[in-house]
Design an enzyme around this catalytic site. Structure first.
Site, PDB file in Angstrom:
ATOM      1  N   GLU A   1      -0.437  44.190  -4.144  1.00 16.79           N
ATOM      2  CA  GLU A   1      -1.206  44.535  -5.348  1.00 16.79           C
ATOM      3  C   GLU A   1      -2.469  43.673  -5.441  1.00 16.79           C
ATOM      4  OE1 GLU A   1       1.119  43.857  -8.848  1.00 16.79           O
ATOM      5  OE2 GLU A   1      -0.228  45.004 -10.157  1.00 16.79           O
TER       6      GLU A   1
ATOM      7  N   ASP B   1      -6.213  43.990 -17.707  1.00 18.37           N
ATOM      8  CA  ASP B   1      -5.077  43.309 -18.326  1.00 18.37           C
ATOM      9  C   ASP B   1      -5.357  41.882 -18.820  1.00 18.37           C
ATOM     10  OD1 ASP B   1      -4.218  45.712 -17.156  1.00 18.37           O
ATOM     11  OD2 ASP B   1      -2.171  45.018 -17.122  1.00 18.37           O
TER      12      ASP B   1
HETATM   13  C1  2M8 Z   1      -1.391  46.998 -14.282  1.00 12.76           C
HETATM   14  O1  2M8 Z   1      -1.162  47.383 -15.622  1.00 12.76           O
HETATM   15  C2  2M8 Z   1       0.100  47.749 -16.176  1.00 12.76           C
HETATM   16  C3  2M8 Z   1      -0.144  48.238 -17.598  1.00 12.76           C
HETATM   17  O2  2M8 Z   1      -0.905  49.399 -17.568  1.00 12.76           O
HETATM   18  C4  2M8 Z   1       1.102  46.621 -16.264  1.00 12.76           C
HETATM   19  O3  2M8 Z   1       0.752  45.454 -16.068  1.00 12.76           O
HETATM   20  O4  2M8 Z   1       2.270  46.925 -16.551  1.00 12.76           O
HETATM   21  C5  2M8 Z   1      -2.911  46.881 -14.114  1.00 12.76           C
HETATM   22  O5  2M8 Z   1      -3.251  46.233 -12.919  1.00 12.76           O
HETATM   23  C6  2M8 Z   1      -3.552  48.258 -14.188  1.00 12.76           C
HETATM   24  O6  2M8 Z   1      -4.937  48.178 -13.999  1.00 12.76           O
HETATM   25  C7  2M8 Z   1      -2.908  49.191 -13.158  1.00 12.76           C
HETATM   26  O7  2M8 Z   1      -3.428  50.492 -13.311  1.00 12.76           O
HETATM   27  C8  2M8 Z   1      -1.389  49.222 -13.320  1.00 12.76           C
HETATM   28  C9  2M8 Z   1      -0.686  49.991 -12.202  1.00 12.76           C
HETATM   29  O8  2M8 Z   1      -1.111  49.536 -10.938  1.00 12.76           O
HETATM   30  O9  2M8 Z   1      -0.847  47.906 -13.344  1.00 12.76           O
END
Ligand code: 2M8
Length: 454
Positions: free
Chosen positions: A423, A186
């Site tokens: 997280e 990200d």
């Molecule tokens: C985060 O990404 C999502 C978009 O895909 C977001 O920020 O909304 C990132 O940390 C990604 O690597 C991860 O797979 C996801 C869900 O944990 O969150």
């Protein structure tokens, strides 16, 4: 260790184990698991793979189901989408929702429902399936037909890797091209220059949901970054997610070194699965050829100044000289034939990384605290991520560095025992950040805990 301290430790770890199982159960949506209860209420691709590793220790059938559900949403090209949306979750609880992705614009998208996004994420899936096999083989009581289910999943898994090794590497560099920061990490500073070069056109209005869930905006990407993320999605839709147009014209195209290191590790796991299920000689030769190419790809991006491998920005025509977790791609790959792995291991404990004197725990900061771009609370710009430590730990073990791997496992567990199943974490204080009850954090905790001596 005194007997008293030992039993304190046992109690702490047992509490962590129970808490981890509870997180998986709570986030279980029936056959698949939410990445987190509120912030990420759908199935994410690499989250699902880590989550399956966690389930393997609790319920192997459930572990396999997780990946069966994800792989059922595979695109005709072989791409495994980065999000499989839950139909029951109201549109609007996560943004961008499936209407914004509009991935059925592509003739390659799967039949809906479920709807999917149009991107992909690092291929942890073969690692997970192999880990499920290992865990269940060690447990004589397992009645699940793991081998049979692996055999049924194998064609999809092979097609997924083939997609990455061909469509995402048309020039046979041995490195995977990503087209969006959401395919990597990200808001990592690795993408800053590439994003800054992007001119935003006519971007339809949108409302972010992430900053409604995580109320401290300093933990999430900036508005400026988000506009660029959304603009890149618009561009992907304009060309109907067509691989060759994206490869030719998309303004964000980066050879992601970390993704590539994961793919090399995953191709080794795929080779093991292919052998287990008796795949054809042609398949096995193809996987071996991918492995050979990827070893060269990682070495080509070795940077002797940083002692790390670097990403390469295809549009700017240059490597991205930053010290981040991604530089340890050769360690993640866990392949002793990649000479860069040894040098990177030497870098692991340098003051740039785990040897930094101010770290609360000796675990990997997503960006080196000594980089000017480092931000201690901001998502992928500094905080520590347990899944990254898990990949490093796994790679170190595969490289025969078991003692170093064990120290990392112990530090990572201490971080979780103190900070909870968040997280990500602030590297200097260990403070839990982002979402609480993050499924993949619980999952890697369970895998680490299974390595406790009994
Ligand atoms: C985060 O990404 C999502 C978009 O895909 C977001 O920020 O909304 C990132 O940390 C990604 O690597 C991860 O797979 C996801 C869900 O944990 O969150």
């Amino acid at each position: 260790m005194s007997a008293e301290r030992e039993s304190d430790r046992d109690r702490t770890l047992e509490a962590l184990r129970l808490g981890s199982v509870e997180v998986l159960r709570k986030n279980d949506a029936g056959g698949w698991t939410k990445a987190s209860p509120r912030l990420y209420p759908h199935q994410w691709s690499w989250d699902a793979a880590f989550i399956a590793i966690g389930w393997a220790h609790v319920d192997p059938d459930r572990a396999l189901l997780e990946l069966e559900r994800l792989l059922a949403a595979q695109w005709r090209t072989g791409k495994v989408p980065h999000i499989v949306f839950d139909e029951a979750t109201p549109v609007g609880s996560y943004f961008p929702d499936w209407t914004r992705w509009n991935s059925t614009l592509s003739p390659d998208a799967p039949v809906t429902p479920p709807h999917t996004s149009g991107l992909c994420q690092p291929p942890i899936h073969a690692l997970a399936l192999w880990r499920i096999f290992e865990v269940t083989s060690a447990n004589e009581a397992t009645t699940v037909d793991v081998r049979g289910r692996l055999a049924r999943l194998y064609p999809r898994l092979l097609a997924w890797h083939k997609y990455l090794c061909t469509e995402r590497d048309p020039d046979c560099s041995g490195l995977v091209t990503i087209y969006h920061p959401w395919e990597g990490a990200d808001n990592s500073p690795r993408w800053d220059a590439a994003l800054a070069a992007i001119e935003i056109g006519d971007l339809p209005p949108y409302r972010r949901r992430d900053i409604e869930h995580v109320q401290d905006p300093s933990q999430r990407p900036t508005a400026r970054d988000y506009d660029r993320y959304m603009w890149l999605v618009e561009l992907l839709k304009r060309c109907r997610y067509d691989e060759s147009s994206i490869s030719k014209d998309h303004p964000f195209a980066i050879k992601d070194i970390f993704f590539s290191g994961v793919l090399l590790a995953a191709n080794h796991a795929l080779a093991s699965i292919a052998e287990l299920i008796g795949a054809s000689d042609e398949d096995r030769a193809m996987i071996d050829a991918w492995i050979a190419l990827e070893r060269r790809g990682l070495m080509a991006q070795w940077d002797p100044t940083c002692n790390l491998c670097l990403d390469y920005d295809l549009r700017a025509g240059r490597s991205i000289p930053l010290r981040t977790f991604a530089g340890f791609a050769a360690v993640v790959a866990g392949d002793a034939e990649v000479a860069a792995a040894e040098s990177a291991i030497n870098e692991l404990d340098s003051p740039w990384f785990l040897g930094h004197p101010a770290l609360r725990w000796a675990v990997m900061p997503s960006t080196s605290p000594s980089e000017p771009a480092f931000e201690s609370r901001n998502y992928w710009r500094g905080p520590t991520w347990p899944i990254i430590d898990w990949l490093l730990w796994r790679g170190l073990n595969n490289l025969g560095r078991t003692e170093r791997a064990e120290r990392l496992r112990l530090q990572a567990l201490s971080q979780l025992a103190e900070g909870g199943l968040a997280e990500y974490f602030e590297p200097f204080t260990g403070e839990a950040l982002g979402s609480s009850e993050q499924s993949w954090t619980a999952a890697v905790a369970l895998d680490w805990l299974s390595r406790e001596p009994r």
